[in-house]
Design an enzyme around this catalytic site. Structure first.
Site, PDB file in Angstrom:
ATOM      1  CG  ASP A 302      -0.135  -0.094   2.528  1.00 59.18           C
ATOM      2  OD1 ASP A 302       0.840  -0.878   2.565  1.00 59.18           O
ATOM      3  OD2 ASP A 302      -0.486   0.598   3.498  1.00 59.18           O
ATOM      4  CD  GLU A 303      -1.083   4.669   2.953  1.00 60.46           C
ATOM      5  OE1 GLU A 303      -1.902   5.560   3.132  1.00 60.46           O
ATOM      6  OE2 GLU A 303      -0.416   4.142   3.870  1.00 60.46           O
ATOM      7  CB  VAL A 304       4.390   2.433  -3.389  1.00 58.90           C
ATOM      8  CG1 VAL A 304       5.843   2.631  -3.808  1.00 58.90           C
ATOM      9  CG2 VAL A 304       4.173   1.064  -2.776  1.00 58.90           C
TER      10      VAL A 304
END
Lengths: 505, 505
Positions: A302-304
């Site tokens: 997630d959330e790279v």
């Protein structure tokens, strides 16, 4: 009956079909109190039977495939004996050769885990009158969970949660029939997992290398405690983002960010351009796979944030070489595919956060997608199910989030998931997320309970029977008092009292 | 120095002016850690002195008016010795005849209560290095509170809070230099105070007549525990509204509501039309005045709903007789004046909620008005001060209210109270309110701490020195870890860790 399938414990399974006996004698009348989460089929009468702690015992049925020596049930008998008779200081359960031929109650289950759930249900049926005597009403229950995956996520990176607090949470999870402990064990702020192969990860990446870590022995203790309660431990090693703490103990793992043509000194996500990254991840995940016996492994994803990758000339060169152009989602997909392949090779089923599904098509897809973002999360569930992937839903159950903490009904909202039977079958369950920004052992329990229990009923019970908040309220109040009686610091829902208030400080 | 005046403890006062000595030896360097709430004048150097638990002792100065036998300070010495040396298992403080002639620290205070505050400050200056050795940096502090009234309200009617949880709250209050425990002991839902003169009030009005009450012995224990920590206990017996539970044990006290020309069976506020009401209140308040030695008594007076009074023909007849017309605020004023007069006769200073001030002019006015409503609360403070009454401000510190619980800075907002010196002097302090709708012993502590500490600094410290949230944040984080180390379940402010995490469950 609890179906196994997705929630089987693999090598732990004892065996199938058994009875449990107990001594009961018919007597007067009393209104039966509720069971939480609500069983699928439940009928009871006002006829009540007294339970005598000294005569009461659990036993295996003669036709039961499980018998004395089944460690899970032997331990559950001892545990539930104390939960059923909180005032009794003897240990009648151990003397189970009494030949009192009186009333009996029977519990049939297809699996050992179903029997553990049935014991929980039975324990909630027993009540005390004003004189301390124990009773159970005549009751028939046929039960099974709506979803096979009913999880709680704890984040032990943003704050370290001591093992005793994790164990206490597992106890409370069993009371609400949760069956997955999603251990978000590491993240940016700290790396408390003490790796056998890479001890520097916690030595340099934990808040403190001695006092703020989970040793191998700690992890075994958590897994064993969970297993005895029918709870799987799903480890998450989130990458390539959320890995700042990893970089402290493993050089060349994170991407050096650049400011113009020179490294800025800062680091970004895991470096997907280096072969050493995949060797490291393969070694680490091999260890994780053997330490955590569950068939699932959570790979995060997630959330790279792409800005650091974009700034790095080596990463850009790798992009060119691979033909990714300037589409960094392709680079992320490349990384995640490699990691998923590693876990496939290790014979594990990969779970990823929805980002991995949202931003790029994977050739070798992970098996399970966890939906966590706000908005029309059921739309996202449908999209994932449409391509034949399994789904876990977390969006409605972010219990760590600001908001009126006492509004438990927020977490009781019916799911109303429309879709074909095939699609619905792909929705394997849901998960309560307790992220750690504002939570540690000081406030974890009252923030989780009884609000997580609202989610638990949504995940276990029939939706039609449990759509009314007004009907649920007195039942949940009653269940919350049961949690308090069992030593769980579950917060109150509204004005009122429990017969036994919390006695700790 | 803490001024006495409004915060004096009357008959408890020991005597004035003394020194405390302790053994210190100069040594290396270390950054001094903070004191919360921030002292008025604070200078420290990096020169540090080791403290040896075996050689350390507190002693009375030779010129001190207080000497051995002053119960408050004798007890404080023992308490603070343990707080300063949490790892030390001996009891060096009792062997205070050592003749080690080394460094000394001195504490001068005008009152015994000021000395207790000074001990708290000193205890926060001591820190341990990585090897567990204790140090204190060279420090000069001159301190006094901005406001003499720094309170916390607990509501023990909406939920019963066991005595041990109240005592724990008093401990934590002392760490933040709060000095008033406002005990909102009874209200609509339950009457847990066990009255000597009217035992039926709790027998019939408590949640449970045996397990959910405060006995006389409980109350004495709370008062004594508070007194030793320099905390006054301010009892509130709120009337004429918020009294539903009173009616169960005292017939003819509440107003019978009418539906048309017949009683509906429901009851409203205390019946102001009957002489027996005032006889009852005089007897009850006489008992309360003697059980609670504080010079203040809180009479409530908030949120009176007139509809039941309006429905009752006897009340309406009384209105006519008294010449109140149809203005029920005049009836309320009549009632409150009678109650205030009772307390004046009992030699107590009455505090009332702002409603009493807002809705009608009283002839015999209460001395202190507590401002609790939202909106421009400083406007209200000014209105009250303008007529020469004293003010306590609670509006900004409703910590029980929904909202992002982790936003501690909400409770740190500067007051910016503009007014003449005379008006400012009438603002005697403020109060954190922890109403009980959603709070009991399971969640009280993390909901109060460390957010109440933010309010504590606003009430103690110089506003100019403490206007920055950014500067306060690391200090409050540090103080929160001190609370955790002392066994207070204070919740985290944000991602991070304490050297010693909370070890309870």
């Amino acid at each position: 009956m609890e179906t196994t399938g997705l929630v089987s414990f693999g090598r732990y399974t004892c065996s199938h079909l058994y009875f449990l006996l107990l001594i009961v004698l018919p007597l007067g009348q009393h209104t039966v109190e509720g069971v939480w989460p609500l069983p699928q089929i439940f009928t009871s009468s006002i006829e009540r039977y007294p339970l005598n702690p000294q005569a009461f015992y659990f036993g295996y049925g003669r036709q039961s495939a499980a018998q004395f020596g089944c460690s899970v049930l032997d331990a559950a008998f001892i545990r539930y004996y104390s939960l059923i008779f909180p005032d009794y200081t003897g240990n009648g359960v151990l003397h189970n050769n009494l030949s009192v031929s009186a009333g009996k109650a029977s519990l049939n289950a297809e699996t050992v885990w179903g029997a553990v759930r049935g014991l929980e249900t039975f324990s909630q049926l027993v009540y005390q009158d004003d004189f301390g005597s124990y009773f159970v009403n005549q009751t028939e229950i046929d039960d099974f969970p709506r979803f096979p995956f009913r999880g709680i996520l704890l984040d032990t990176s943003r704050h370290f949660i001591p093992v005793h607090a994790i164990l206490k949470t597992l106890d409370a999870m069993a009371y609400s029939k949760f069956n997955v402990f999603h251990w978000h064990i590491v993240d940016d702020p700290s790396f408390p997992y003490q790796s056998q192969t890479f001890p520097d990860l916690s030595r340099k990446g934990a808040f403190h290398p001695m006092t703020h870590i989970y040793t191998q022995s700690d992890v075994r203790r958590v897994i064993s405690h969970a297993r005895l309660r029918g709870i799987r431990v799903l480890p998450e090693f989130d990458s390539p983002g959320h890995t700042k703490s990893w970089g402290k103990g493993q050089s060349d793992l994170l991407t050096p960010c650049y400011s113009g043509s020179t490294p800025s000194g800062a680091f970004g996500p895991v470096n997907p351009a280096l072969p050493s990254t995949y060797q490291f991840m393969a070694t680490l995940l091999k260890e994780v796979s053997s330490v955590f016996p569950d068939s699932y492994i959570h790979l995060g994803g997630d959330e790279v944030n792409f800005s650091c990758w974009k700034s790095n000339p080596d990463v850009r060169a790798f992009m060119q070489k691979m033909g990714f152009g300037v589409d960094f989602t392709k680079l992320e997909a490349f990384y995640m595919e490699n990691i998923v392949n590693i876990t496939t090779f290790l014979n594990k089923t990969a779970i990823v956060w929805q980002d991995v599904f949202d931003y790029h098509e994977l050739r070798s897809s992970p098996s399970v997608v966890e939906v966590w973002k706000d908005g029309c999360y059921l739309c996202e569930v449908r999209r994932v199910a449409n391509v034949g992937l399994r789904v876990i839903l977390a969006s409605p159950w972010y219990l760590d989030q600001p908001g009126p903490t006492h509004n438990w009904a927020r977490f009781y909202t019916p799911l109303n998931f429309s879709g074909t039977a095939e699609q619905k079958k792909l929705v394997i369950g849901g998960e309560v997320c307790m992220w750690g920004e504002y939570v540690d052992a000081t406030n974890l329990t009252p923030r989780l309970w009884p609000r997580a229990s609202a989610a638990a009923e949504r995940l276990w019970s029939d939706e039609k029977q449990t759509s009314s908040v007004d009907k649920a309220f007195p039942r949940l109040q009653d269940f919350r008092c049961k949690l308090v009686r069992r030593g769980i610091r579950a917060e109150p829902l509204y004005v009122g009292h429990c017969k036994h208030e919390y006695q700790g400080v």
